[in-house]
Design a protein around this motif. Structure first.
Motif, mmCIF file in Angstrom:
data_model
loop_
_atom_site.group_PDB
_atom_site.id
_atom_site.type_symbol
_atom_site.label_atom_id
_atom_site.label_comp_id
_atom_site.label_asym_id
_atom_site.label_seq_id
_atom_site.Cartn_x
_atom_site.Cartn_y
_atom_site.Cartn_z
ATOM 1 N N GLU A 39 0.832 -1.208 0.000
ATOM 2 C CA GLU A 39 0.000 0.000 0.000
ATOM 3 C C GLU A 39 0.867 1.259 0.000
ATOM 4 O OE1 GLU A 39 -3.269 1.047 2.895
ATOM 5 O OE2 GLU A 39 -3.303 -1.145 2.933
ATOM 6 N N MET A 40 1.914 1.230 0.826
ATOM 7 C CA MET A 40 2.805 2.390 0.892
ATOM 8 C C MET A 40 3.529 2.576 -0.438
ATOM 9 S SD MET A 40 2.539 4.067 3.572
ATOM 10 C CE MET A 40 0.811 3.701 3.637
ATOM 11 N N GLY A 41 3.831 1.451 -1.096
ATOM 12 C CA GLY A 41 4.450 1.552 -2.415
ATOM 13 C C GLY A 41 3.585 2.343 -3.366
ATOM 14 N N ALA A 42 2.271 2.190 -3.191
ATOM 15 C CA ALA A 42 1.332 2.857 -4.105
ATOM 16 C C ALA A 42 0.918 4.224 -3.584
ATOM 17 C CB ALA A 42 0.107 1.971 -4.292
ATOM 18 N N PHE A 43 1.692 4.773 -2.650
ATOM 19 C CA PHE A 43 1.238 5.984 -1.968
ATOM 20 C C PHE A 43 0.956 7.137 -2.928
ATOM 21 C CE2 PHE A 43 1.562 9.771 0.683
ATOM 22 C CZ PHE A 43 0.802 9.380 1.764
ATOM 23 N N ILE A 44 1.781 7.265 -3.974
ATOM 24 C CA ILE A 44 1.578 8.430 -4.850
ATOM 25 C C ILE A 44 0.408 8.242 -5.805
ATOM 26 C CG2 ILE A 44 3.835 9.563 -4.895
ATOM 27 C CD1 ILE A 44 4.564 7.806 -7.235
ATOM 28 N N ARG A 45 -0.114 7.008 -5.869
ATOM 29 C CA ARG A 45 -1.212 6.801 -6.833
ATOM 30 C C ARG A 45 -2.535 7.243 -6.238
ATOM 31 N NH1 ARG A 45 -0.744 0.923 -9.254
ATOM 32 N NH2 ARG A 45 -2.774 1.568 -10.056
ATOM 33 N N LYS A 46 -3.277 7.968 -7.041
ATOM 34 C CA LYS A 46 -4.569 8.439 -6.556
ATOM 35 C C LYS A 46 -5.680 7.474 -7.003
ATOM 36 C CE LYS A 46 -3.116 12.306 -4.682
ATOM 37 N NZ LYS A 46 -2.043 11.589 -3.960
ATOM 38 N N ASP A 47 -5.364 6.643 -8.037
ATOM 39 C CA ASP A 47 -6.396 5.739 -8.557
ATOM 40 C C ASP A 47 -6.442 4.455 -7.738
ATOM 41 O OD1 ASP A 47 -3.844 5.184 -9.332
ATOM 42 O OD2 ASP A 47 -4.416 4.180 -11.172
ATOM 43 N N ASP A 48 -7.300 3.565 -8.137
ATOM 44 C CA ASP A 48 -7.455 2.308 -7.433
ATOM 45 C C ASP A 48 -6.278 1.392 -7.767
ATOM 46 O OD1 ASP A 48 -8.507 0.289 -5.963
ATOM 47 O OD2 ASP A 48 -9.781 -0.459 -7.566
ATOM 48 N N PHE A 49 -5.560 0.943 -6.724
ATOM 49 C CA PHE A 49 -4.380 0.143 -7.013
ATOM 50 C C PHE A 49 -4.576 -1.332 -6.668
ATOM 51 C CE2 PHE A 49 -3.828 2.353 -2.938
ATOM 52 C CZ PHE A 49 -3.780 1.277 -2.080
ATOM 53 N N LEU A 50 -5.829 -1.716 -6.425
ATOM 54 C CA LEU A 50 -6.046 -3.113 -6.022
ATOM 55 C C LEU A 50 -5.646 -4.091 -7.130
ATOM 56 C CD1 LEU A 50 -9.322 -2.865 -3.943
ATOM 57 C CD2 LEU A 50 -6.974 -3.230 -3.151
ATOM 58 N N ASP A 51 -5.858 -3.668 -8.397
ATOM 59 C CA ASP A 51 -5.444 -4.513 -9.518
ATOM 60 C C ASP A 51 -3.948 -4.783 -9.464
ATOM 61 O OD1 ASP A 51 -7.943 -4.459 -10.333
ATOM 62 O OD2 ASP A 51 -7.655 -3.137 -12.086
ATOM 63 N N THR A 52 -3.205 -3.702 -9.283
ATOM 64 C CA THR A 52 -1.752 -3.842 -9.244
ATOM 65 C C THR A 52 -1.357 -4.773 -8.118
ATOM 66 O OG1 THR A 52 -1.844 -1.508 -9.774
ATOM 67 C CG2 THR A 52 0.335 -2.474 -9.497
ATOM 68 N N MET A 53 -2.047 -4.631 -6.982
ATOM 69 C CA MET A 53 -1.702 -5.473 -5.845
ATOM 70 C C MET A 53 -1.943 -6.942 -6.199
ATOM 71 S SD MET A 53 -2.868 -5.076 -1.894
ATOM 72 C CE MET A 53 -2.288 -3.449 -1.556
ATOM 73 N N GLU A 54 -3.069 -7.188 -6.911
ATOM 74 C CA GLU A 54 -3.333 -8.565 -7.326
ATOM 75 C C GLU A 54 -2.227 -9.059 -8.251
ATOM 76 O OE1 GLU A 54 -5.232 -10.924 -6.252
ATOM 77 O OE2 GLU A 54 -5.868 -9.444 -4.761
ATOM 78 N N GLN A 55 -1.789 -8.173 -9.163
ATOM 79 C CA GLN A 55 -0.698 -8.558 -10.069
ATOM 80 C C GLN A 55 0.556 -8.932 -9.278
ATOM 81 O OE1 GLN A 55 0.005 -5.362 -12.817
ATOM 82 N NE2 GLN A 55 -2.015 -5.605 -13.752
ATOM 83 N N VAL A 56 0.860 -8.115 -8.271
ATOM 84 C CA VAL A 56 2.049 -8.397 -7.459
ATOM 85 C C VAL A 56 1.884 -9.727 -6.738
ATOM 86 C CG1 VAL A 56 3.395 -7.633 -5.473
ATOM 87 C CG2 VAL A 56 2.698 -5.991 -7.202
ATOM 88 N N TYR A 57 0.691 -9.934 -6.195
ATOM 89 C CA TYR A 57 0.444 -11.215 -5.525
ATOM 90 C C TYR A 57 0.541 -12.358 -6.523
ATOM 91 C CZ TYR A 57 -1.070 -9.010 -1.179
ATOM 92 O OH TYR A 57 -1.105 -8.307 -0.002
ATOM 93 N N GLY A 58 0.144 -12.079 -7.773
ATOM 94 C CA GLY A 58 0.262 -13.105 -8.808
ATOM 95 C C GLY A 58 1.723 -13.458 -9.079
ATOM 96 N N LEU A 59 2.549 -12.409 -9.090
ATOM 97 C CA LEU A 59 3.977 -12.632 -9.324
ATOM 98 C C LEU A 59 4.638 -13.336 -8.141
ATOM 99 C CD1 LEU A 59 5.282 -9.312 -10.911
ATOM 100 C CD2 LEU A 59 5.703 -11.612 -11.772
ATOM 101 N N PHE A 60 4.253 -12.898 -6.950
ATOM 102 C CA PHE A 60 4.869 -13.447 -5.732
ATOM 103 C C PHE A 60 3.775 -14.048 -4.859
ATOM 104 C CE2 PHE A 60 7.205 -9.435 -6.736
ATOM 105 C CZ PHE A 60 8.370 -10.011 -7.210
ATOM 106 N N PRO A 61 3.343 -15.286 -5.176
ATOM 107 C CA PRO A 61 2.189 -15.860 -4.469
ATOM 108 C C PRO A 61 2.417 -15.981 -2.957
ATOM 109 C CG PRO A 61 2.815 -17.195 -6.354
ATOM 110 C CD PRO A 61 3.875 -16.180 -6.200
ATOM 111 N N ILE A 62 3.671 -16.175 -2.561
ATOM 112 C CA ILE A 62 3.931 -16.357 -1.137
ATOM 113 C C ILE A 62 3.510 -15.121 -0.342
ATOM 114 C CG2 ILE A 62 6.323 -15.527 -1.308
ATOM 115 C CD1 ILE A 62 5.292 -18.408 0.909
ATOM 116 N N LEU A 63 3.602 -13.954 -0.994
ATOM 117 C CA LEU A 63 3.262 -12.718 -0.288
ATOM 118 C C LEU A 63 1.779 -12.667 0.036
ATOM 119 C CD1 LEU A 63 5.397 -9.987 -2.069
ATOM 120 C CD2 LEU A 63 5.978 -11.479 -0.175
ATOM 121 N N LYS A 64 0.976 -13.291 -0.820
ATOM 122 C CA LYS A 64 -0.461 -13.267 -0.567
ATOM 123 C C LYS A 64 -0.778 -14.041 0.716
ATOM 124 C CE LYS A 64 -4.862 -13.337 -2.796
ATOM 125 N NZ LYS A 64 -5.547 -13.292 -4.073
ATOM 126 N N ASP A 65 -0.062 -15.154 0.901
ATOM 127 C CA ASP A 65 -0.284 -15.942 2.114
ATOM 128 C C ASP A 65 0.137 -15.171 3.359
ATOM 129 O OD1 ASP A 65 -1.002 -17.881 0.364
ATOM 130 O OD2 ASP A 65 0.936 -18.918 0.406
#
Lengths: 336, 275, 434
Positions: free
Chosen positions: B141-167
């Motif tokens: 979330e802090m990584g996305a601090f400068i973004r004003k739009d919805d960043f949930l998609d990006t977060m899902e993408q990151v979780y997709g790349l690094f599945p362990i982080l989702k757990d």
């Protein structure tokens, strides 16, 4: 029955005062710990910030009283509190702008900021004395007791009475509200999280686009609110005297360190640890023991471990013991 | 005594009054003594010469680093060759006496590191690259601090790349293992949806197995089209995945070429890859 | 060369201001400022040793100054008749029992293996020791304090010459500093600031409440002094004659003469301490101190015992503050524990050191004089300023009265402003460390 009496005496003279005092210390320590965590120095001017906030509240209370405004059974000071907070916020923001910001830009070492805060302490102390004078001021009004000794005795038929002062009740309620708000803010809001991030790792926070000046501004605003609230509650409960706030600096620092500097949760725990130790160790236990012990063992002396004048010593010894055995404080703050 | 009197703390280390933890040691450097324009790429640090501080000795000498979309560019070299320094120069933490930095054709030489982040550069420092006291999700979330739009998609993408982080999303990042921390760090940088990603020794201090996994992830990130500029200690493995390799020696471009070419180059192998 | 001129000019300026006070206000005030300035300079030297040389953040100066004051009573006051036999020895025994308890606890914790047995042993020693201590202590104190409570009720002192009290003040402060340093500096990372802040308050609390020691808040007055009394001078015909020869009335002359005597004594002490501090700074020991300060890690790697060096300098600096405290109490002729306040006796000394120039002994001395001068003179200046401001206001207006009454608090404000201005525009102080 005697056991009940002992319990009531214990609550009346130890538990309730300690809870109220602990809440006041916790609010003070929260302010210190926030500054320590985010601006990275110990703010020696915190006691005097509390005094300034409380002074504003006293003045506004007097103004309201002269206008005939009252808050029913509650102290008028509660109505004055929001205005006092606004005033203190203005003062600390001004201080930050005029004084502290320069040193941030210079990337000054924390110790330099501590010395700077000494200067601010002098100024605020002088300001408060200049405006309201160094003497005791009473400003609490409204109902004095939630439950008085006589009412309690009539209600329960016990020999020992229990009194809960309105100010004690208010202290606890207001402290709980403040702490809940603060934790909600720090853990749930974007700005609050950015403050935690900045405290954790300033460089990375910058790289994440967190604006340090905004974080610092919010920190000062919250600290001003906490300090004023703590100052007003303490003043209502005891009385307002500028010098006393300066002396509160020691138990407040002790609370923050015992809890673990930089940890808000620790500040609260530390406040209560310090308050309970101070009150229990300086309380004359004769009254409680009289009921709890059989007649033959009844103590002849006051059974006071230390005279009240040594309450500083108590917070200090607790501090040393905690640091000896758990250097990071009760809650893992920044290692001390 | 230091040059700056405001930083003279007389060696005081009293932790009750001073809290150096998490403090800033980043010194933004701005501008350049002499602009340079010799090559063209999506991100280019062009003919950079400079060092730390106002008048510190030069560490980089006419050094050029560039990366284009879809590419992985790797900076390798012996210890003290100025690899990380080169990266920091591109990111605006070094005083340039000569040279320019351009992103997507725009000159960003005079921007501070924060401003460069806003322009679309993602940077993962070598150390202290996560918020240890915050949960994995809060880090993102802090990584996305400068973004004003919805960043949930990006977060899902990151979780997709690094599945362990989702757990482990609700665990404090400081409790994770070294490799997982690096994933958090990269994930945090990806949250801004950067136009270019810069990694400073992402595999420092992790085991070889974790290193291989991290390299796989980095290739995956690169496949999404983000150009990646990376400093690496493990030269051989890094060059294997590199589209472009820069070998720096004493702050100068010693060899430049595709990863394969460099691996095949006799001289590079002899001097840096151990034969 | 310009450094020397600058230093000379600054000192010249301060002494010119003090002289100007003599001409414009009175020489009595000027000499008062000078005397307290000398004492302040010594205190500043002590803090400068700790902060300037070693970077130790001691905010408990007040405690050591007060201990110096206590030493004056314990050294020079006459013993109270019967106090020792009534309970004095029992108090000493009680204190020894208390100390023994603590030593015993520490030893048990060191000797015994970790576990429940150790916890129980620790707790039982503490509890038994505490009650033993209180059991002996309380009746003894009661007995001592019952002796002529209106005037005495304390143990009194050793009846030694008062000048001896000054080094004794240093020793007492050093002893307590050693205890604090041993605990605070020995921990994993030091937390001296908060420890000293607390200890100072505790020392004051002890001095206020332990009436058997030095009468607590009932104060000790009429302490011995190393100079003649004014009234004796006024009754000496040779002195009166000489005063009249100078065109002074005997009362003023005697008080000036006494103050001048003090000035000379204090100057001697200041010069001795200053020379010693300078020698220390230039000695291998001083160089090592600064090496540790500038890079503790490197110094430690070179095998320097950083903690012990810090302890040494902490004890030395505190001793200097103790000496100054003893001198101050001697000058006042009374010990009044109620008047010790951290703003005046801790933080003001810090202002002196920072403004003068941390790490520079001359700077500390200058800061001592300058800040003390301002501390005294800001009040009349503030009053004058307030009278100027309120000159247009109607007589009897509440605001006017308030403003004029509040002028006294201007000094705190001014000190803060001075400190901030110096920190901002001359962060190394007026005479910076070379």
């Amino acid at each position: 029955m005697d056991l009940f009496n002992a319990l009531v005496a214990l609550s009346n003279f130890v538990i309730i005062p300690a809870i109220a005092y602990g809440s006041q210390l916790a609010l003070g320590a929260l302010g210190v710990t926030l500054i320590y965590g985010i601006l990275r120095f110990s703010n020696f001017a915190h006691g005097d910030t509390m005094a300034f906030g409380a002074m504003l509240a006293v003045l506004i209370t007097w103004l309201l009283q002269s206008m005939g405004v009252s808050f029913g059974p509650l102290p008028t000071a509660l109505l004055a509190l929001p205005f006092a907070i606004l005033g203190t916020m203005a003062l600390v923001l001004l201080t930050d702008r005029v004084v502290y910001r320069f040193y941030r830009e210079q990337k000054a070492k924390p110790v330099i900021l501590v010395i700077v805060s000494m200067g601010v302490m002098f100024i605020m102390n002088g300001l408060v004395r200049f405006i309201i004078g160094p003497n005791d001021q009473r400003f609490s009004d409204g109902e004095r007791f939630i439950i008085s000794v006589r009412e309690f005795k009539a209600l329960t038929g016990l020999k020992e009475g229990l009194a809960i002062k309105t100010t004690q009740g208010i202290t606890v309620v207001v402290a709980i509200i403040c702490v809940a708000l603060l934790f909600w803010f720090l853990n749930r809001t974007r700005t609050g999280k950015s403050m935690r991030a900045y405290s954790d790792n300033e460089d990375l926070a910058l790289l994440s686009g967190i604006n340090p000046e905004r974080v610092v501004m919010y920190t000062w605003l919250i600290v001003a609110a906490l300090a004023t609230t703590a100052g007003v509650l303490y003043g209502l409960d005891k009385s307002f005297k500028p010098f006393v706030y300066f002396q509160l600096l020691l138990p407040i620092f002790a609370s923050a360190i015992v809890g673990g500097l930089g940890s808000p949760l620790g500040a609260i725990a530390g406040g209560f640890v310090i308050a309970f130790s101070e009150v229990t160790i300086t309380y004359a236990w004769k009254k409680v023991l009289k009921y709890a012990m059989p007649e033959s063992l009844e103590p002849s002396s006051l059974v006071q471990l230390l005279s009240t004048d040594y309450k500083f010593a108590v917070s200090f010894v607790i501090l040393i013991v905690v640091l000896l055995f758990k250097p990071t404080g009760l809650f893992k703050g920044k290692s001390v | 005594m230091t040059g700056n009197p405001y930083q003279d703390d007389r060696g005081n280390k009293d932790a009750t009054i001073a809290n150096p933890k998490g403090g800033s040691d980043m010194t933004p450097a701005m501008g350049t003594g002499k602009e340079m324009n010799t090559t063209d790429a999506f991100l280019v640090g062009d003919s950079m010469t400079g060092g730390y501080g106002k008048d510190g000795p030069d560490i980089l000498h006419d050094c050029t680093i560039a990366v284009n979309p879809g590419e992985i560019a790797v900076i390798v070299g012996p210890n003290g060759a100025g690899k990380s320094t080169g990266m920091k120069a591109v990111f605006g933490m070094l005083n340039l006496r000569q040279g320019s930095v351009r992103l997507d054709g725009e000159d960003i030489t005079s921007l501070s590191p924060q401003d460069r982040v806003a322009k679309g550069m993602g940077f993962v420092p070598q150390t202290n690259n996560i918020f240890t006291s915050m949960t994995v999700e809060e880090n993102l979330e802090m990584g996305a601090f400068i973004r004003k739009d919805d960043f949930l998609d990006t977060m899902e993408q990151v979780y997709g790349l690094f599945p362990i982080l989702k757990d482990k999303r609700n665990q404090p990042a400081g409790e994770l293992s070294g490799g997982q921390r690096q994933q958090v760090a990269v994930g945090r940088a990806l949250m801004t949806q950067p136009k270019v990603l810069m990694l400073d020794e992402p595999t420092a201090g992790v085991s070889p197995i974790v290193m291989d996994e991290l390299f796989d992830r980095i290739i995956e990130v690169s496949r999404t089209g983000i150009p990646i500029l990376m400093v690496e200690q493990n030269a051989r493995q890094a060059l294997e995945i590199a589209d472009k390799g820069y070998v720096l020696v004493q702050g100068r471009n010693a060899f430049t070429g595709t990863g394969k070419d460099l691996l095949a180059d006799e001289e590079v192998r002899k001097s840096f890859l151990g034969g | 060369m310009s450094d020397t001129t600058r230093t000379a000019a600054l000192f010249g300026l301060v002494f010119a201001m003090i002289a100007l006070t003599g001409f414009m206000q009175s020489w009595n005030v000027a000499l008062f400022i000078l005397n307290m300035g000398l004492i302040s300079a010594i205190m500043a030297l002590g803090v400068n040793l700790q902060w300037g040389f070693a970077g130790l953040f001691n905010v408990g100066v007040m405690g050591f100054v007060a201990l110096g004051g206590l030493a004056v009573v314990l050294t020079s006051a006459a013993p109270v008749e019967g106090a020792w036999s009534a309970g004095g020895w029992r108090i000493v025994i009680a204190l020894l029992a208390g100390a023994g308890t603590i030593v015993g606890t520490v030893m048990v914790r060191q000797r015994m293996a970790k576990g429940r047995a150790r916890t129980i042993a620790t707790l039982s020693i503490l509890v038994v020791g505490f009650f033993l201590y209180r059991g002996i202590f309380d009746p003894a104190v009661e007995a001592v304090e019952a002796i002529n409570p209106a005037l005495q009720g304390n143990l009194g002192g050793l009846n030694l010459p008062v000048l001896l009290a000054w080094p004794m003040g240093g020793l007492l402060a050093a002893g307590v500093a050693w205890l604090i340093g041993k605990t605070a500096l020995g921990l994993r990372s030091d937390y001296l600031a908060i420890a000293t802040l607390g200890i100072a308050e505790i020392i004051i609390a002890v001095m206020k409440n332990e009436d058997w020691l030095a009468r607590g808040v009932k104060n000790m007055v009429g302490l011995d002094r190393p100079v003649p009394y004014e009234i004796d001078l006024q009754n000496t015909s040779s002195f009166v004659n000489r005063a009249e020869g100078l065109g002074l009335d005997p009362a003023t002359a005697s008080s000036l003469f006494v103050k001048l005597n003090y000035s000379m004594l204090f100057t001697v002490v200041l010069v001795i301490i200053f020379v010693m501090a300078q020698l220390a700074l230039k000695s291998p020991w001083g160089r090592m101190m600064r090496a540790i300060r500038d890079n503790e890690v490197a110094a430690e790697a070179m095998g320097k015992d950083v903690t012990n060096r810090h302890l040494q300098i902490f004890v030395l600096g505190s001793a200097v503050c103790g000496i100054a405290g003893a001198m101050m109490t001697t000058l006042d002729g009374q010990l009044t524990p109620g008047t010790y306040q951290p703003l005046r006796y801790t933080f003001l000394i810090w202002v002196m050191v920072i403004v003068g120039g941390s790490g520079n002994n001359l700077g500390a001395v200058l800061g001592g004089f300058l800040i003390w001068f301002l501390w005294v003179q800001v009040e009349p200046m503030g009053l004058w300023l307030m009278e100027m401001i309120t000159v247009g206001m109607p007589e009897g207006s509440g605001l006017k009265k308030h403003l004029i009454d509040s002028a006294a608090h201007m000094r705190l404000l001014t000190m803060g402003v001075i400190l901030l201005l110096v920190l901002r525009f001359s962060p190394r102080g007026l005479i910076p460390e070379k």
